[in-house]
Design an enzyme around this catalytic site. Sequence first.
Site, PDB file in Angstrom:
ATOM      1  N   TYR A   1       0.823  -1.216   0.000  1.00 18.93           N
ATOM      2  CA  TYR A   1       0.000   0.000   0.000  1.00 18.93           C
ATOM      3  C   TYR A   1       0.857   1.266   0.000  1.00 18.93           C
ATOM      4  CZ  TYR A   1      -4.612  -2.057   0.787  1.00 18.93           C
ATOM      5  OH  TYR A   1      -5.793  -2.725   0.650  1.00 18.93           O
TER       6      TYR A   1
ATOM      7  N   ASP B   1     -12.257  -8.859   4.678  1.00 15.45           N
ATOM      8  CA  ASP B   1     -13.545  -8.860   3.963  1.00 15.45           C
ATOM      9  C   ASP B   1     -14.132 -10.265   3.941  1.00 15.45           C
ATOM     10  OD1 ASP B   1     -13.507  -6.152   3.376  1.00 15.45           O
ATOM     11  OD2 ASP B   1     -14.073  -6.451   1.273  1.00 15.45           O
TER      12      ASP B   1
ATOM     13  N   ASP C   1      -3.085 -18.424   1.439  1.00 16.71           N
ATOM     14  CA  ASP C   1      -4.105 -19.124   0.637  1.00 16.71           C
ATOM     15  C   ASP C   1      -4.820 -20.177   1.482  1.00 16.71           C
ATOM     16  OD1 ASP C   1      -1.653 -20.449   0.709  1.00 16.71           O
ATOM     17  OD2 ASP C   1      -1.716 -21.146  -1.371  1.00 16.71           O
TER      18      ASP C   1
HETATM   19  C1  IPM Z   1     -10.286  -1.114   3.832  1.00 13.56           C
HETATM   20  C2  IPM Z   1     -10.603  -0.639   2.444  1.00 13.56           C
HETATM   21  C3  IPM Z   1      -9.480   0.265   1.960  1.00 13.56           C
HETATM   22  C4  IPM Z   1      -8.198  -0.548   1.976  1.00 13.56           C
HETATM   23  C5  IPM Z   1      -9.730   0.846   0.559  1.00 13.56           C
HETATM   24  C6  IPM Z   1     -11.003   1.667   0.539  1.00 13.56           C
HETATM   25  C7  IPM Z   1      -8.571   1.626   0.043  1.00 13.56           C
HETATM   26  O1  IPM Z   1     -10.795  -1.714   1.587  1.00 13.56           O
HETATM   27  O2  IPM Z   1     -10.161  -0.268   4.752  1.00 13.56           O
HETATM   28  O3  IPM Z   1     -10.177  -2.321   4.023  1.00 13.56           O
HETATM   29  O4  IPM Z   1      -7.893  -1.262   1.013  1.00 13.56           O
HETATM   30  O5  IPM Z   1      -7.468  -0.482   2.957  1.00 13.56           O
HETATM   31 MG    MG Z   2     -10.771  -3.596   2.520  1.00 13.67          MG
END
Ligand code: IPM
Ligand code: MG
Length: 382
Positions: free
Chosen positions: A147, A257, A229
Amino acid sequence: MTDGGLARYRIATIPGDGVGPEVVAAARRVVDAAGRQFGFTVEWTEIVAGGAAIDRYGVAIRPEDVQLCRASDAVLLGAVGGPKWSDPSASVRPEQALFALRGGLGLFANLRPVKVHPALVASSPLRPELLDGVDLLIVRELTGGIYFGERQEAADAPGDRRAVDTMPYGEEEIRRVVSLAIGLALKRRQRLVSVDKANVLATSRLWRKIVEELRWRAPDLEITHQLVDSCAMLLIKRPADFDVIVTENLFGDILSDEAAILAGSLGMLPSASLGERQTEHGRFGLYEPIHGSAPDIAGQDRANPIGTILSAAMMMFSSFRRTDVSGAIDAAVSRVLDDGWRTADIAEPRDHDGGLVVGTTAMATAVIEALETSDTRAGATP
Ligand code: IPM
Ligand code: MG
């Protein structure tokens, strides 16, 4: 700081875009109600960030607004982004506000607890027996890796286009987040899984070494390594086996997620982003629900405020060391769910007949009522 003997907390809010302003307003009401009950006051500041700031100032967040956040005791954020600003190749994008806050405020650890409330088991796509006992915490490294690594956008002629992302990690960056995760696992069920891709990535091999070097600090903790994985698979196959997971930024983004699906709705889940800095009250942090800005339902009083309300509970726990308040908010949310209150995202068809399917504002009111009618015992978050 005190106010006539009452503790006084300075909280910066970033309502943001889409449903963000609605869920933050709901959580604010809950915190203010808790303040009346537990005897503290809050000085709220509102900061414009995300798409709203792009429209107003031409940037996702102004440096002086990052500074305002830094000057507060904690930050409560709704959500940023929306279709209006969604072109991924635009030079100014709402998510830049998140990176400026995470990087600028040194928030290197993102905590995402996932618990399945028994009443919501049916909202999850997984079989109920798999969800029994799910109570896990993902600790995601938040200010390093791919990132924040150097990047090169594709600029060459079609046919020759090439882009580069890099994933750097220094040992101290790994050590501080793993140490934090060890501390959290010690207060939970004593199990830590460190997730990496050590069979491929050099950063993962360093990550594993650092985890091994820290093992002596917690001899009774069960620390294991898992490839990302296989972790993705086990999160669905045996989610109740996990306690604390610690992992690097991108893996944590993806796994969190995935884990969120266990709880039935993204609308239920809170998060905390923490750094090293201590204020006079506790650890400075930024708290936000994990759902996005949900532009399709924005402004309709339909969003589930529980993720934000539980984020405020995490704030009370970590930034203000108020286990009494965080425990009471958590308990109030549980009671409201037990009593059958549902927002649309967690409602089943039969809930609609009972008349307990409510909007954002009424859900917050139900939580406040549960809070006000509860006895005020200490509890624990996360
Ligand atoms: C999260 C989101 C962010 C990330 C996006 C919106 C850039 O998905 O906070 O998990 O990838 O960190
Ligand atoms: Mg995210």
